[in-house]
Write a protein that holds these residues in place. Sequence first.
Motif, PDB file in Angstrom:
ATOM      1  N   ILE B 158       0.987  -1.118   0.051  1.00 23.16           N
ATOM      2  CA  ILE B 158       0.081  -0.064  -0.102  1.00 23.16           C
ATOM      3  C   ILE B 158       1.067   1.165   0.043  1.00 23.16           C
ATOM      4  N   SER B 159       1.997   1.374   1.106  1.00 21.92           N
ATOM      5  CA  SER B 159       2.703   2.324   0.796  1.00 21.92           C
ATOM      6  C   SER B 159       3.384   2.752  -0.235  1.00 21.92           C
ATOM      7  N   SER B 160       3.976   1.526  -0.868  1.00 20.42           N
ATOM      8  CA  SER B 160       4.812   1.818  -2.149  1.00 20.42           C
ATOM      9  C   SER B 160       3.749   2.095  -3.293  1.00 20.42           C
ATOM     10  N   ALA B 161       2.707   1.746  -3.205  1.00 17.55           N
ATOM     11  CA  ALA B 161       1.688   2.051  -4.262  1.00 17.55           C
ATOM     12  C   ALA B 161       1.295   3.739  -4.001  1.00 17.55           C
ATOM     13  N   PHE B 162       1.498   4.142  -2.823  1.00 17.09           N
ATOM     14  CA  PHE B 162       0.933   5.464  -2.439  1.00 17.09           C
ATOM     15  C   PHE B 162       2.201   6.211  -3.199  1.00 17.09           C
ATOM     16  N   SER B 163       3.442   5.918  -2.991  1.00 13.83           N
ATOM     17  CA  SER B 163       4.757   6.757  -3.345  1.00 13.83           C
ATOM     18  C   SER B 163       4.820   6.597  -5.033  1.00 13.83           C
ATOM     19  N   SER B 164       4.349   5.309  -5.240  1.00 16.09           N
ATOM     20  CA  SER B 164       4.367   5.488  -6.831  1.00 16.09           C
ATOM     21  C   SER B 164       3.333   6.426  -7.703  1.00 16.09           C
ATOM     22  N   ALA B 165       2.454   6.520  -6.781  1.00 17.11           N
ATOM     23  CA  ALA B 165       1.094   7.380  -7.481  1.00 17.11           C
ATOM     24  C   ALA B 165       1.789   8.872  -7.307  1.00 17.11           C
ATOM     25  N   LEU B 166       2.592   9.194  -6.148  1.00 21.41           N
ATOM     26  CA  LEU B 166       3.424  10.622  -6.110  1.00 21.41           C
ATOM     27  C   LEU B 166       4.295  10.705  -7.301  1.00 21.41           C
ATOM     28  N   LEU B 167       5.022   9.615  -7.543  1.00 17.21           N
ATOM     29  CA  LEU B 167       6.081   9.804  -8.254  1.00 17.21           C
ATOM     30  C   LEU B 167       5.363   9.995  -9.824  1.00 17.21           C
TER      31      LEU B 167
END
Lengths: 494, 469
Positions: B158-167
Amino acid sequence: MNLSLLILLPLVTAVVILFCKGLKQVRSVALAGSVIQLLASCFLLVAYWKEKNAGNHSPMLFESDNVWFTALNIHYHIGVDGISIAMILLTASVVVAGILVSWTMEKLSKEFFFLLVLLSMGAYGFFISLDLFTLFFFLEIAVIPKFLLIGIWGSGKKEYSAMKLALMLMAGSALVFVGLMGIYYQTHSYDIMQISQMHIPLEVQKFFFPFAFVGFGIFAALFPFHTWVPDGHASAPTAASMFLAGISMKLGGYGCLRVATFLMPEAAHAYSWIIILLATIAIIYGAFATMMQTDLKYINAYSSVSHCGFVILGIGMLTQTSINGAVLQMVSHGLMTALFFAAIGMIYSRTHTRMVAQLGGLLKVMPFISTIFVIAGLCSLGLPGFSGFVAEMTVFMGSWQNPDGWYRLATILACASIVVTAVYILRAAGKTVMGPISNEYAVLTDATWNEKLAAAILVIGIVLIGVAPFLINQLIAPGTENIMQQVGKLITQK
Amino acid sequence: MLTDFFILLKQELVITVIIFLLLFIKLGKDRSNETILNWINLFLFINLVAGFFGSQEGILFSEMFHTNKLVVLEKNILNLAMLLISMQSYSWLKMHKHVIEFYLLLLSTLLGMFFMISSGNLLMFYLGLELSTIPLAAAANFDLDKRRSSEAAMKMIISSAFSSALLLFGISIVYGVSGTLVFSELSLHLVADPLHLFAFILLISGFAFKISAVPFHLWTADVYEGAPVAVTSYLSVVSKAAVLFVFVSVLYTVFKPLATVWYNILFVLSLATIIIGNLFALRQNNFKRFLAFSSIAQVGFILIGISGSSQAGMASVIYFILIYVFSNLAAFGVVSLVSAITGKENIDDYKAFYSTNPLLSWILTIALFSLAGVPPTAGFFGKFFLLMAGAAKGNYWLIGIAALNMVVSFYYYLRVVKAMFMDSNEEPISKLSIPILPKLALYICVIGIIVTGLLSWVYDHIFSLSSGI
């Protein structure tokens, strides 16, 4: 003479110790290594005299300069002057004595001697470094063994003391680090001799001098950062106490002199009133705090705070004689405190108490130990004939040369502390050594051969300096002259 | 063209070949875990050695992929870390049912990291990053019967999906304002106007997530604690190192026009990361959580080095990561052994560890000293050079606070040393017998810790490959 030998010898000793089995092998290797080191140091002294007599007047002798990290202009640059040689001789004597005193260390003996030798390696490296990076490297090497020595082999609240000591000393080196960065980015060099030729602007000096001085000052028990001293010394095993007082605290004094004052003399001049104020407080506070102690080790530890105050005072006064006195006091204090701790350790290992109130009449059963105990005490209170008198006298003489009225007041106050010293030393010595002896102590035995030898080495040093102070004075004078030239340059400029 | 393809993509191709080999081994007849593990470690060793030979500089796929000596060196560091982790997890994997799948996942992430490091285009970078993240989340769930492990995997995905979204958001804005995603062209288009800065901040937040810089660190401790030790050490060393490699080169080349902006951002991030990481590490009792927070603090120091924005800055970052690989993996190696054999993972369990396992205690001590930055270990040199690079900007208060934080970190590293050497324990961890591979890995780490610092040519070599702004 190749100075790297002074680092290599302990390194080899330490590695050999790792491959030894059993207390007997380990201690023989450690002793052999340290005796060879002592001989090498004496040889260095002789070589130094030869060079000087041959008319070599360069500030540093036996220099060797190799590039270490090319990209960052970091060198492995070593060399000695008289001050470093005095410190190296002090270290070598204390190490031999410390190893002799720990002759019967049964618990984890291999690790114990390994750490002792490692600590001494840090000290030797520190004293011969002429590159700030190398100097800092060795300064930090000397911290961690102390933590383990106190924490594993200590007594009392050892974990607390070990942690406190390690953290305070590390905080000291963190401050030193900031100072080094300031110097480096001003001069783009770590080389002490090169930097001393350049001129660092006054504002820069004023910003970074406190970092360097206080950082090293923490090692040298600068008030109010002295609090690690009593706990650390009291909890440490005997040899570690000797090393702490005899070697580690000298790292700080030497650093204050060689790095802070030598490289940033103008700031040293500008801040001298603060240094002197703190030193005077340390001297008087240390002396009175000692009066209140009942534990022999705490007595010696607090008196160390007071005595190291003289070192700081001497540096702060910035006259040639006072800096001479500071160096003398470092050597003298190193020998005397090591002797004192050795005697306390010997008493403790027999009576299993260090409380002054519980001891008494030890002269009857252990005349040798009692004698060295009294010698250390008399040296501490500054009896003529011992090194303490010479050192303190020189500091006072030098301080008086500084004509400022307030500084003279500080000198008078520092002198007055000697009376307090006399009170606590005579009281402790009298109570411990004289008087009736309790029955349980009547069967105790006197010092063994190793303890006698250890004490003898230190006593010889103390008496030699006390009786023939000109010997060591001639040794260190060129070094201090060098430092004074730095300071003098700017005073004449004004 | 075709020879270029094989030579430039050599390291990626070797990994791909290993992945396919493993698939075939999986299809073949059943073999014991020991044999498989020995084979895999041999493959990884060959992979590491092959990385040192016949590398060239060049560009492929219209600047999507580029490689040079520095990139090859970075990949070699990752290969080394991968091999060490694999050797260390021998005791744990020996008992595991799905050995090959574990390696398939890890090697896929490694492949992703290689592409990420070599990327010359934001899209390529994003692809590599995703390839390196998603299999890792599956690997975090590899203690199949433990609930904490699946919780960790869930948190991580979940957290990496979130950070990928930001990216991705950042990347799309970058494309919108500049009309290109190629690194070499981007630096010509970027200026310090609000939209550019907004995109840049989104990108930097994505990065900060991956390297778990404060305030984007909250997932770290839970994931580290829940995941198996092998995955934790992989997360904290390899995946962090890979993102940091990219981070430093992207900042120094693509975002060169925004140097003053990111200097200020790094200033705040690094201080917050060091201080928060240290404060949390002080009170941890679980060894993995402890190392998680300590590694957060380490990243803070790395950010200071990056902020130096000089050749020495980049060199000291890569140098420090190399040292960090050795030190952290030595610590994780011991923790992983103890955890695999006894199941104990708390610092309190390590009380009186020295009385039963002197060798492991010394290795752990050396590792912790290196993490703390005590000479003569390499960590001292690493930290010194990082802070020295940071000090070049003349911000001495930052350096002073960082140096004092080293003292704080000292406290918690020494706390572990104290537990091992000084505390008493009624039932200490019994004497462990160490299999040959983990032992070898630990020795390599210790030698690395001692040699990397004292031998100056390591640093000088990295320095000669680096470049500043």
